[in-house]
Design a protein around this motif. Structure first.
Motif, PDB file in Angstrom:
ATOM      1  N   ASP A 105      32.369  37.370  42.262  1.00 46.07           N
ATOM      2  CA  ASP A 105      32.173  38.813  42.338  1.00 46.07           C
ATOM      3  C   ASP A 105      32.814  39.389  43.603  1.00 46.07           C
ATOM      4  OD1 ASP A 105      31.051  41.271  41.393  1.00 46.07           O
ATOM      5  OD2 ASP A 105      29.557  41.116  42.987  1.00 46.07           O
ATOM      6  N   GLY A 106      33.584  40.470  43.434  1.00 56.23           N
ATOM      7  CA  GLY A 106      34.209  41.121  44.575  1.00 56.23           C
ATOM      8  C   GLY A 106      35.498  40.484  45.040  1.00 56.23           C
ATOM      9  N   THR A 107      35.976  39.476  44.305  1.00 57.89           N
ATOM     10  CA  THR A 107      37.201  38.763  44.699  1.00 57.89           C
ATOM     11  C   THR A 107      38.182  38.727  43.540  1.00 57.89           C
ATOM     12  OG1 THR A 107      36.005  37.368  46.270  1.00 57.89           O
ATOM     13  CG2 THR A 107      38.145  36.574  45.521  1.00 57.89           C
ATOM     14  N   VAL A 108      39.445  39.063  43.834  1.00 59.85           N
ATOM     15  CA  VAL A 108      40.522  39.048  42.842  1.00 59.85           C
ATOM     16  C   VAL A 108      41.483  37.922  43.182  1.00 59.85           C
ATOM     17  CG1 VAL A 108      42.514  40.325  41.957  1.00 59.85           C
ATOM     18  CG2 VAL A 108      40.356  41.521  42.397  1.00 59.85           C
ATOM     19  N   THR A 109      41.849  37.120  42.188  1.00 61.37           N
ATOM     20  CA  THR A 109      42.884  36.102  42.386  1.00 61.37           C
ATOM     21  C   THR A 109      43.982  36.317  41.346  1.00 61.37           C
ATOM     22  OG1 THR A 109      41.732  34.502  40.977  1.00 61.37           O
ATOM     23  CG2 THR A 109      41.321  34.378  43.352  1.00 61.37           C
TER      24      THR A 109
ATOM     25  N   PHE B 206      39.880  39.235  37.893  1.00 66.22           N
ATOM     26  CA  PHE B 206      39.425  40.434  38.587  1.00 66.22           C
ATOM     27  C   PHE B 206      37.915  40.399  38.813  1.00 66.22           C
ATOM     28  CE2 PHE B 206      43.260  41.825  36.188  1.00 66.22           C
ATOM     29  CZ  PHE B 206      44.068  42.122  37.281  1.00 66.22           C
ATOM     30  N   GLY B 207      37.445  39.352  39.456  1.00 68.60           N
ATOM     31  CA  GLY B 207      36.026  39.234  39.775  1.00 68.60           C
ATOM     32  C   GLY B 207      35.221  38.486  38.744  1.00 68.60           C
ATOM     33  N   SER B 208      35.887  37.811  37.792  1.00 66.53           N
ATOM     34  CA  SER B 208      35.167  37.041  36.777  1.00 66.53           C
ATOM     35  C   SER B 208      34.531  35.790  37.370  1.00 66.53           C
ATOM     36  CB  SER B 208      36.123  36.651  35.644  1.00 66.53           C
ATOM     37  OG  SER B 208      35.501  35.776  34.729  1.00 66.53           O
ATOM     38  N   THR B 209      35.261  35.094  38.219  1.00 67.58           N
ATOM     39  CA  THR B 209      34.760  33.850  38.810  1.00 67.58           C
ATOM     40  C   THR B 209      33.895  34.114  40.028  1.00 67.58           C
ATOM     41  OG1 THR B 209      36.710  32.657  38.031  1.00 67.58           O
ATOM     42  CG2 THR B 209      35.445  31.635  39.803  1.00 67.58           C
TER      43      THR B 209
ATOM     44  N   VAL C  71      40.539  41.408  48.168  1.00 69.56           N
ATOM     45  CA  VAL C  71      39.222  42.045  48.207  1.00 69.56           C
ATOM     46  C   VAL C  71      39.146  43.109  47.123  1.00 69.56           C
ATOM     47  CG1 VAL C  71      37.688  43.496  49.592  1.00 69.56           C
ATOM     48  CG2 VAL C  71      38.985  41.645  50.689  1.00 69.56           C
ATOM     49  N   GLN C  72      38.024  43.149  46.401  1.00 63.52           N
ATOM     50  CA  GLN C  72      37.744  44.282  45.524  1.00 63.52           C
ATOM     51  C   GLN C  72      36.950  45.294  46.343  1.00 63.52           C
ATOM     52  OE1 GLN C  72      34.901  43.777  42.363  1.00 63.52           O
ATOM     53  NE2 GLN C  72      35.510  45.645  41.316  1.00 63.52           N
TER      54      GLN C  72
ATOM     55  N   GLY D 192      35.922  42.604  36.427  1.00 59.32           N
ATOM     56  CA  GLY D 192      34.929  41.605  36.055  1.00 59.32           C
ATOM     57  C   GLY D 192      35.404  40.629  35.012  1.00 59.32           C
ATOM     58  N   GLU D 193      36.677  40.718  34.638  1.00 59.29           N
ATOM     59  CA  GLU D 193      37.242  39.856  33.602  1.00 59.29           C
ATOM     60  C   GLU D 193      38.417  39.044  34.158  1.00 59.29           C
ATOM     61  OE1 GLU D 193      35.827  39.684  30.714  1.00 59.29           O
ATOM     62  OE2 GLU D 193      34.498  41.428  30.930  1.00 59.29           O
ATOM     63  N   SER D 194      38.850  38.065  33.363  1.00 60.69           N
ATOM     64  CA  SER D 194      40.037  37.272  33.678  1.00 60.69           C
ATOM     65  C   SER D 194      41.001  37.400  32.515  1.00 60.69           C
ATOM     66  CB  SER D 194      39.654  35.800  33.890  1.00 60.69           C
ATOM     67  OG  SER D 194      40.795  35.023  34.180  1.00 60.69           O
TER      68      SER D 194
END
Length: 260
Positions: free
Chosen positions: A244-248, A239-242, A167-168, A196-198
């Protein structure tokens, strides 16, 4: 007589070969676990180490407390829990990511305790608390009373990758006037804040803007935690690139191993 001995020797050799083949066939190699963690069966503490069973015993995990605010989380389908990451081509055989081993006297190695209530397994050393939902295998990490990290999807392992989904936190939850911000990844040319980037955790040998010249499998956030993945395998941190609000955070291997 000589001919009889030759035939007997051939028969004996054939029998031994068939016996060996039969034994080999009767002992198949166990396939590595693939899929998502779905449930937590149990957690047992022994000193600063906690052994965890997931998915009805199909896969094992381990948490090792090194300091009040440092722990290692490892999910190894092989059950071997190697001390160091496997070294890939191009690195010296003696390469190690950690500055010192987990049993080093430089660590205080605080004692862990485990409690279970209302479907939640609570693992703590008194300062850092790790919570596992037994029905979903989702992990949450608290430092004192503050939630610093939480999974939004259970840890997923395939034959070639592991993915942790987080979760972000928004501004009301993070230590910032902004939503949770992300930094790290080594030398990501022209980039410092990765929200917001990968970013690729792979040596692209590119010194141009946006290229990766010296990657590092580490990132940290304004919400109060950092993660060092104990691996030499390539990876991608989104960090939310794919979504929004989710980090993988993904690395190309079947074992998950990280220091928090």
């Amino acid at each position: 007589m000589k001919k009889f001995k030759q035939i007997s020797s051939m028969l004996l050799a054939s029998a031994m070969m068939l016996s060996t083949i039969s034994a080999y066939i009767a002992t198949p190699v166990k396939a590595a676990f693939t899929g998502s963690l779905t449930t937590v069966d149990s957690a047992t503490a022994n000193g600063n180490v906690v052994e965890i069973s997931f998915n009805d015993g199909a896969v094992k995990g381990r948490i090792t407390f090194l300091e009040d605010n440092i722990f290692r989380y490892n999910v190894d389908p092989s059950g071997e829990f190697g001390e160091y990451a496997d070294v890939r081509g191009g690195y010296p055989d003696t390469a190690k990511i950690q500055a010192q081993p987990d049993d080093s006297d430089r660590y205080s190695r605080p004692t862990a305790t485990v409690n279970e209530a209302d479907g939640i397994i609570r693992i703590t050393n008194g300062t850092t608390t790790i919570l596992f939902d037994k029905d979903t295998a989702l992990m949450t990490v608290k430092y004192g009373d503050k939630t610093v990290m939480e999974e939004s999807a259970a840890l997923a392992l395939s034959a070639s990758s592991t993915v942790q989904t987080l979760v972000q936190h928004d501004a009301s939850e993070s230590n910032s006037n902004l939503d949770e911000q992300y930094f790290g990844g080594g030398t990501q040319n022209g980039r410092f804040v990765h929200t917001g980037e990968s970013i690729n955790i792979a040596n692209e040998s590119k010194w141009v803007d946006g290229g990766v010249s010296s990657p590092n499998p580490f990132y940290y956030t304004t919400n109060g935690y950092g993660v060092l993945r104990n691996t030499y395998r390539d990876g991608v941190y989104d960090f939310g690139s794919t979504l929004d609000g989710t980090v993988t955070a993904t690395h190309n291997e079947n074992e998950f191993d990280a220091y928090y």
